[in-house]
Design an enzyme around this catalytic site. Structure first.
Site, short mmCIF file in Angstrom:
data_model
loop_
_atom_site.label_atom_id
_atom_site.label_comp_id
_atom_site.label_asym_id
_atom_site.label_seq_id
_atom_site.Cartn_x
_atom_site.Cartn_y
_atom_site.Cartn_z
N GLY A 77 -3.67 29.57 51.73
CA GLY A 77 -2.92 30.73 52.19
C GLY A 77 -3.75 32.01 52.14
O GLY A 77 -3.69 32.84 53.06
N THR A 78 -4.50 32.19 51.09
CA THR A 78 -5.28 33.43 50.93
C THR A 78 -6.29 33.58 52.07
O THR A 78 -6.39 34.64 52.69
CB THR A 78 -6.02 33.42 49.56
OG1 THR A 78 -5.04 33.28 48.54
CG2 THR A 78 -6.80 34.69 49.36
N GLN A 89 5.34 30.44 51.32
CA GLN A 89 6.45 30.01 50.45
C GLN A 89 7.62 29.46 51.25
O GLN A 89 8.63 29.07 50.67
CB GLN A 89 6.93 31.18 49.58
CG GLN A 89 6.00 31.52 48.44
CD GLN A 89 5.98 30.48 47.33
OE1 GLN A 89 6.86 29.63 47.21
NE2 GLN A 89 4.94 30.53 46.52
N HIS A 92 -0.64 23.25 49.03
CA HIS A 92 -0.26 22.91 47.65
C HIS A 92 1.16 23.33 47.28
O HIS A 92 1.67 22.93 46.24
CB HIS A 92 -1.29 23.45 46.65
CG HIS A 92 -1.29 24.93 46.44
ND1 HIS A 92 -0.65 25.52 45.39
CD2 HIS A 92 -1.87 25.94 47.12
CE1 HIS A 92 -0.85 26.83 45.43
NE2 HIS A 92 -1.59 27.11 46.48
N THR A 116 -17.85 22.87 57.32
CA THR A 116 -17.43 21.47 57.45
C THR A 116 -16.00 21.32 56.91
O THR A 116 -15.70 21.80 55.81
CB THR A 116 -18.40 20.55 56.67
OG1 THR A 116 -19.69 20.75 57.22
CG2 THR A 116 -18.01 19.09 56.80
N CYS A 132 0.51 34.08 40.57
CA CYS A 132 -0.84 34.38 41.07
C CYS A 132 -1.43 35.59 40.39
O CYS A 132 -2.63 35.76 40.36
CB CYS A 132 -0.81 34.58 42.58
SG CYS A 132 -0.50 33.07 43.47
C1 LIG Z 1 3.55 34.15 49.79
C2 LIG Z 1 2.19 33.65 49.42
N1 LIG Z 1 1.14 33.93 50.21
C3 LIG Z 1 -0.10 33.50 49.93
C4 LIG Z 1 -0.35 32.74 48.82
C5 LIG Z 1 -1.75 32.26 48.56
O1 LIG Z 1 -1.86 30.90 48.88
P1 LIG Z 1 -3.07 30.03 48.28
O2 LIG Z 1 -2.74 29.79 46.85
O3 LIG Z 1 -3.05 28.77 49.09
O4 LIG Z 1 -4.31 30.81 48.50
C6 LIG Z 1 0.71 32.41 47.95
C7 LIG Z 1 0.47 31.63 46.71
O5 LIG Z 1 1.23 31.72 45.75
C8 LIG Z 1 2.01 32.87 48.27
O6 LIG Z 1 3.05 32.59 47.47
#
Ligand SMILES: Cc1ncc(COP(=O)(O)O)c(C=O)c1O
Length: 377
Positions: free
Chosen positions: A70-71, A179, A201, A237, A319
Site C-alpha cells: 500500500g505504501t 483497508q 497482507h 523484478t 503503523c
Molecule cells: C489505509 C492504509 N493505507 C496504506 C497502508 C500501508 O500499506 P502497506 O502496509 O502495505 O504498506 C495501510 C497499512 O496499514 C493502511 O491501513
C-alpha cells in the site's frame, strides 16, 4: 493463551496463501522478463494473478500494477501525478489519511505545492459536500487523495462520490482502498478513480506485496526507473511468490462475518465499563473494527498489559505505534489528546470467537482496575 485481535494491522497469512507462495517459489525459478521456458513459467504466474485481481476488482488486467504494498502504491500515485506539474499547484486530501499518503504529501509542501486537509465530522466521516466545495474552490487542483475505509476507526468514507465529482472536473484522484479490501465491495470500474491503492497482507496475503490500479490512459512517471517491468510503470523484478500469494488470498475472507463478535464485544464493553466510548459508533463502519476510549487510563500501558496476558490489540494506528503522539485521526475528529491517548483498537478476523471478545473484556477490566488503583483512585 495467545489471541490475535489486530487484523487491521495485518491479517496472518492464510493456509491457501502459504501453499501458493511455496508452490510459486519452487516452480517459478525463472525471471518473468526472460524469454526462455523458465521465464515464461514465472510470467504465467504473474499474468494469471493479474487476471484474478482484475476480475476480483472488475477492472482490466492492464490496469493492475503490482507493487511492494500500500505504501508504495500511494507514493507512486502521488509522485507520478505531481511530477507532471513542475509548476506545482494544490492537492486536497483528508486529515485522516494513513501516513503512506500524508507523509509524501507533507514532504511536497513548498511555496509551489499547497496542501489542504479536509477534517471529518465527529463520527470520523468526511463530509462529501465540504470536500466537493473545496475541490470546486481550488483553481490549480492537481490531485485529490481519499481513503475508502479508515484503518483506525473503520469509518467508511465517501470516496466513490468524491471520485465521481473529480471525473466530471477532470481532476486526478487516488483512492487508498488498503483497508477496504475484504471489508466492503470494491468495483474499480464503478469507482473510476485514476489510482486505487491495495495491499495483500490486509486480507491474509503475503506482506510486502500490493497493487496500484491505474485507470486506462493515465500515464505514470516511475519512482525508481529501471528495467521497465509492469509495462514501464514499476521497474524491478516482480515478487512472483508474493504476487501468487496475493491472488490466492482474494475473496477468501469476508470481514463482515465478524460483525456479531464485534457487536457482542462493544455491547459488553459499554455494559462493563460505562465510561468507555465507541469511536465512530454511528458512522457506516467496517464490521470487524472497534476503536474505543477508556477515560483515565493510558492506552499504551493497557496495550502492554494486554500483551502480557496474550492479547494482540492496537492503540490508535498500528503503523505509527512506538510514537507517543496521540492518533491524528482522533485529533481530527475533535477528540482531546488525553482521551485520544486512552484509545484502543480491536479488529477481529479469522479464528476469533465471542469467547475471545469475552476474555478481552475480562482482561480490560483487570488492567483498568489495576491502573486506577495504582493512580490512587
Ligand atoms: C489505509 C492504509 N493505507 C496504506 C497502508 C500501508 O500499506 P502497506 O502496509 O502495505 O504498506 C495501510 C497499512 O496499514 C493502511 O491501513
Amino acid at each position: 493463551m495467545k489471541r490475535y485481535l489486530d487484523f487491521n494491522a495485518t491479517c496472518p497469512p492464510l493456509p491457501e496463501v502459504i501453499e501458493a507462495v511455496s508452490r510459486a517459489s519452487a516452480s517459478a525459478i525463472g525471471n518473468p522478463s526472460s524469454l526462455h521456458w523458465a521465464g515464461r513459467a514465472a510470467r504465467r504466474i504473474v499474468d494469471d494473478a493479474r487476471d484474478r485481481l482484475a476480475a476480483h476488482l472488475h477492472c482490466e488486467s492492464g490496469s493492475v500494477v503490482f507493487t511492494s504494498g500500500g505504501t508504495e502504491s500511494d507514493n507512486i500515485a502521488i509522485h507520478a501525478t505531481t511530477a507532471a506539474h513542475p509548476g506545482g499547484g494544490t492537492i486536497i486530501t483528508t486529515a485522516i489519511e494513513h501516513p503512506a499518503v500524508l507523509r509524501p504529501l507533507e514532504q511536497l509542501q513548498s511555496p509551489q505545492w499547497q496542501l489542504q486537509q479536509i477534517k471529518p465530522n465527529a463520527s470520523g466521516v468526511i463530509d462529501t459536500q465540504a470536500m466537493i466545495e473545496a475541490i470546486d474552490a481550488a483553481d490549480d487542483l492537481r490531485l485529490v487523495c481519499i481513503m475508502l475505509v479508515n484503518n483506525e476507526s473503520g469509518a467508511i468514507q465517501p470516496a466513490a462520490e468524491i471520485a465521481r465529482h473529480c471525473r466530471t472536473r477532470h481532476i486526478p484522484i487516488l483512492i487508498d482502498a488498503v483497508q477496504a479490501l475484504g471489508k466492503i465491495a470494491i468495483d474499480a470500474t464503478q469507482l473510476d478513480a485514476d489510482f486505487i491503492a491495495l495491499s495483500a497482507h490486509k486480507i491474509g496475503g503475503p506482506k510486502g506485496v500490493g497493487a496500484l490500479i491505474v485507470r486506462r490512459g493515465v500515464k505514470i512517471a516511475q519512482l525508481a526507473p529501471g528495467g521497465g517491468q509492469e509495462r514501464g510503470r514499476r521497474s524491478g523484478t516482480e515478487n512472483v511468490p508474493g504476487i501468487a500469494g496475493f491472488a490466492a488470498a482474494l475473496g477468501i475472507i469476508d470481514f463482515n462475518d465478524y460483525r456479531p463478535i464485534r457487536d457482542h464485544f462493544e455491547s459488553r464493553l459499554c455494559a462493563s465499563i460505562p465510561e468507555s466510548s465507541i469511536i465512530a459508533a454511528d458512522a457506516p463502519r467496517s464490521a470487524n473494527t472497534s476503536l474505543f476510549t477508556l477515560p483515565g487510563v493510558d492506552g499504551e500501558t493497557i496495550l502492554m498489559q494486554l500483551d502480557l496476558a496474550g492479547f494482540a490489540v492496537a492503540s490508535g494506528s498500528a503503523c505509527s505505534s512506538g510514537k507517543r503522539e496521540p492518533s491524528h485521526v482522533l485529533r481530527a475528529m475533535g477528540v482531546n489528546d488525553t482521551l485520544a491517548r486512552s484509545a484502543i483498537r480491536v479488529s477481529f478476523g479469522p479464528g476469533n470467537s465471542t469467547a475471545d471478545a469475552d476474555a478481552l473484556i475480562e482482561a480490560l477490566l483487570q488492567s483498568r482496575n489495576r491502573l486506577k488503583q495504582m493512580a490512587g483512585f
